[in-house]
Design a protein around this motif. Structure first.
Motif, short mmCIF file in Angstrom:
data_model
loop_
_atom_site.label_atom_id
_atom_site.label_comp_id
_atom_site.label_asym_id
_atom_site.label_seq_id
_atom_site.Cartn_x
_atom_site.Cartn_y
_atom_site.Cartn_z
N LEU A 448 0.83 -1.23 0.08
CA LEU A 448 0.00 -0.05 -0.13
C LEU A 448 0.85 1.29 -0.02
CD1 LEU A 448 -2.75 -1.00 2.70
CD2 LEU A 448 -2.84 -1.01 0.28
N ASP A 449 0.81 2.09 -0.88
CA ASP A 449 1.56 3.36 -0.88
C ASP A 449 0.80 4.28 -0.05
OD1 ASP A 449 -0.69 4.56 -2.24
OD2 ASP A 449 0.22 4.76 -4.29
N LEU A 451 -0.76 7.19 -0.75
CA LEU A 451 -2.04 7.67 -1.17
C LEU A 451 -3.38 6.50 -0.56
CD1 LEU A 451 -1.24 8.89 -4.65
CD2 LEU A 451 -1.48 10.13 -2.64
N GLU A 452 -3.01 5.32 -0.93
CA GLU A 452 -3.99 4.21 -0.60
C GLU A 452 -4.27 4.26 0.85
OE1 GLU A 452 -7.00 1.59 -1.14
OE2 GLU A 452 -5.91 3.10 -2.62
N THR A 453 -3.14 4.27 1.72
CA THR A 453 -3.21 4.17 2.96
C THR A 453 -3.75 5.13 3.58
OG1 THR A 453 -0.85 3.12 2.94
CG2 THR A 453 -2.01 4.17 4.93
N ARG A 455 -6.43 6.73 2.01
CA ARG A 455 -7.83 6.53 1.64
C ARG A 455 -8.31 5.79 2.88
NH1 ARG A 455 -5.63 5.86 -3.54
NH2 ARG A 455 -5.79 7.80 -4.61
N ARG A 456 -7.67 4.64 3.07
CA ARG A 456 -8.30 3.62 3.94
C ARG A 456 -8.52 3.98 5.33
NH1 ARG A 456 -6.18 -2.35 2.11
NH2 ARG A 456 -6.41 -2.08 -0.15
N ALA A 487 -6.93 11.98 -1.96
CA ALA A 487 -6.79 10.86 -1.02
C ALA A 487 -7.16 11.16 0.31
CB ALA A 487 -5.24 10.31 -1.12
#
Length: 633
Positions: A448-449, A451-453, A455-456, A487
């Motif tokens: 997980l980069d 940006l995705e981290t 978002r979550r 994000a």
């Protein structure tokens, strides 16, 4: 016909006065005009009229006696010779009279007229010689002062345009130049820096002569001063392959009272000379306590030792003489004015100390100076009132152990509680439990980069949706701004971040968006001011550990980058150099960081120019690590 010698005879006994007049009239080779007075008050009035060539004076008078008579006469007519003619045959009084300005001391009845006439003529000649010497000395001192003032003025006037020339030449180097143009510009800079050094030496020397110098008295950290100077000069030593170290003996006080600027000037000159005249080996600065005085001052011996060319025997006598240089052939080879050591000697002498050296030609030298400095308490520094925040919980997520260690160490040193985790999954899990005042996420992480981290984390809702969330990246790019805002990030910080920026975040103060730095034509291997700041914050032991951690952890990234570049795999090259860019930024390795960022940007854009730039990455990595280790050792 001979010139008449005008004599003022100060004698209250008429018989003695007539005898002196009679003795002088009998001298055929000279003509004497004698005026007699029996009181000091009348004598001083006559002397003020300026009609005499010499004074013959008895010291015992109705209105004065002893040396007070002589003092009054020399004050009334300092340009005239005074010969004491007295009945007191006392050697001690004769010595005192000569000390107080008498040209000679005669006892009444001890000589004839010829002796008296000869004494008078010699007294007049000696006084004339004294006046001529004094006038010559005054003229020489005035000329020396005028020369020094002239040199100081010219030095200031020359340095101003010279700084402009150097500044413009450096700006020119930051532009696009071909190889030939760059060579010309670099020659201008190197020649200008040499000239500026010579002008500064002359300016310092002339200031010492023309204006004198008043030393400051302030508390300062002696160990920090020596260590900062070592770090400042380390790159110059590293260029020659030399090791520059320092040693502090037990008992050296950390804080002392004195003039840190002048002490640093002496050390800078001695260390600069040691590096200049050493081709291989090492240069060491050592500080040893010698004695403690009853008033609390500590005598310190500070020495700069090297393994250089040494000093020839025939050059040692004039070593501390201005404009003197040990060997003309060496001067042509290394340059210099011959003023550096003369300035050091004057400054050390002004501090009440002494300076010297020990040397063996061909084996090295040790220049030392001894100064007495008072021990002091740590100075209280007045600082501008600002918002301070401490004791906050910060979640730090990064896949690079160097970044985690540096950032966590800085934040913890300033009173914050840091949870450092590797990888986005671990960061999301930590946020499920909450309790954080700030979250810092790396941009590029495996799995997980950032940006995705982000978002979550925002998708968790509750406190996780409200906590300040900031992106960390070693390569801030304007085109990425929309991505991190979408994000859920509140902002972006460039690595390495400053603790002051985190304080503003926690205090909910605005932080300026990161600006991508303009690449320098030839960036330094390690940014000294930033490294010094971290050394003060984290301590030398921690920085040594971080340097070793970078060496071991980034070696694998380097191998991967070289391998992917060889196969032309741009997709895999980008993350490999990104990790190196991120870690090198945290340790202020400017050149390595900029090279890795450039390669990363090109690789992500699919530009094969990244492969060419990666060719000499191992050499740059090796030089950068060597310089970093040298600076923190």
């Amino acid at each position: 016909m001979s010139e008449t010698i005008r004599v003022l005879l100060l004698e209250d006994d008429p018989a003695d006065a007539r005898l002196v007049e009679h003795m002088l009239r009998r001298i055929m080779r000279a003509s004497f005009a004698v005026e007699v007075t029996g009181r000091l008050s009348h004598a001083t009035r006559r002397l003020a009229e300026g009609e005499f060539d010499v004074v013959l004076a008895d010291l015992s008078l109705p209105d004065s006696s002893g040396l007070a008579t002589l003092t009054a006469l020399t004050a009334a007519a300092p340009q005239l010779p005074v010969v004491v003619l007295t009945g007191n045959d006392d050697d001690s009084q004769a010595i005192e009279a000569l000390k107080h300005g008498a040209q000679d001391y005669l006892v009444k009845g001890s000589g004839d007229g010829f002796t008296l006439a000869r004494v008078i003529r010699y007294a007049i000649e000696r006084k004339a010689t004294e006046r001529a010497l004094k006038e010559a000395r005054d003229k020489a001192e005035a000329a020396a002062r005028a020369k020094s003032v002239f040199l100081a003025t010219v030095g200031h006037e020359v340095r101003t345009p010279l700084n402009g020339i150097l500044g413009m030449a450096r700006l020119l180097l930051d532009t696009s130049l071909d190889v030939r143009q760059r060579t010309f510009a670099e020659t201008v800079v190197s020649s200008g820096e040499l000239l500026l050094g010579l002008v500064n030496d002359i300016l310092d020397f002339s200031r010492l002569e023309a204006e004198g110098l008043t030393l400051e008295a302030m508390a300062f950290d002696l160990l920090d001063l020596v260590d900062e100077l070592r770090l400042l000069m380390a790159p110059r030593a590293a260029e020659k392959g030399l090791t520059l170290g320092c040693r502090f003996a037990k008992g050296v006080p950390a804080f002392v009272c004195g003039d840190p600027l002048r002490l640093r000037q002496v050390l800078l000159n001695l260390v600069g000379n040691a590096i200049k005249f050493t081709e291989r080996g090492n240069v060491t600065v050592s500080v040893d306590p010698l004695d403690v005085f009853p008033d609390g001052r500590v005598a310190l011996r500070i020495a700069v030792s090297d393994t250089g060319i040494g000093i020839p025997e025939d050059a040692r006598a004039d070593l501390f003489t201005e404009f003197s240089q040990a060997d003309s052939s060496i001067t042509r080879r290394f340059g210099g004015t011959g003023l550096g050591l003369a300035i050091c000697k004057r400054l050390v002498t002004l501090m009440g100390g002494e300076i010297g050296y020990d040397s063996v030609a061909g084996q090295g030298s040790s220049f030392w100076f001894v100064v007495a400095l008072a021990s002091a308490e740590a100075p209280v520094i007045a600082v501008e009132k600002r918002v301070t925040v401490s004791g906050c919980r910060v979640l730090l997520v990064d896949d690079n152990p160097v970044n985690l260690a540096v950032a966590a160490g800085l934040l913890q040193r300033h009173g914050h509680i840091v949870v450092a985790l590797e990888g986005g999954e671990a960061g999301i899990e930590a946020m499920r439990h909450g309790g954080y005042d700030l979250v810092l996420l790396d941009m590029y992480m495996p799995g997980l980069d950032g940006l995705e981290t982000a978002r979550r984390i925002r998708a968790l809702g509750g406190a996780a949706a409200q906590v300040p969330l900031w992106l960390l990246t070693a390569n801030p790019m304007e085109q990425d701004a929309a991505l991190w805002r979408d994000a859920g990030f509140d902002g972006c910080l460039a690595k390495p971040f400053r603790v002051e920026e985190i304080v503003r975040l926690l205090a909910r103060e605005p932080v300026s968006p990161p600006q991508p730095p303009e690449p320098a034509s030839e960036p330094v291997l390690v940014a000294l001011p930033d490294l010094l700041a971290d050394l003060k914050d984290l301590g030398r032991d921690s920085m040594r550990g971080l340097a070793q951690l970078f060496r071991t952890s980034s070696a694998g990234d380097l191998d991967q980058a070289v391998s992917h570049a060889a196969t032309g795999d741009l997709a895999q090259l980008a993350p490999a150099v990104h990790r190196m860019a991120s870690a090198s930024a945290s340790l202020h390795m400017v050149a390595l960081n900029e090279r890795c960022r450039t390669i990363e940007t090109l690789a992500r854009a699919g530009d094969t120019a990244a492969l060419t730039l990666a060719d000499d990455l191992p050499d740059l990595w090796d030089r950068s690590v060597k310089t970093l280790v040298e600076m923190v050792e």
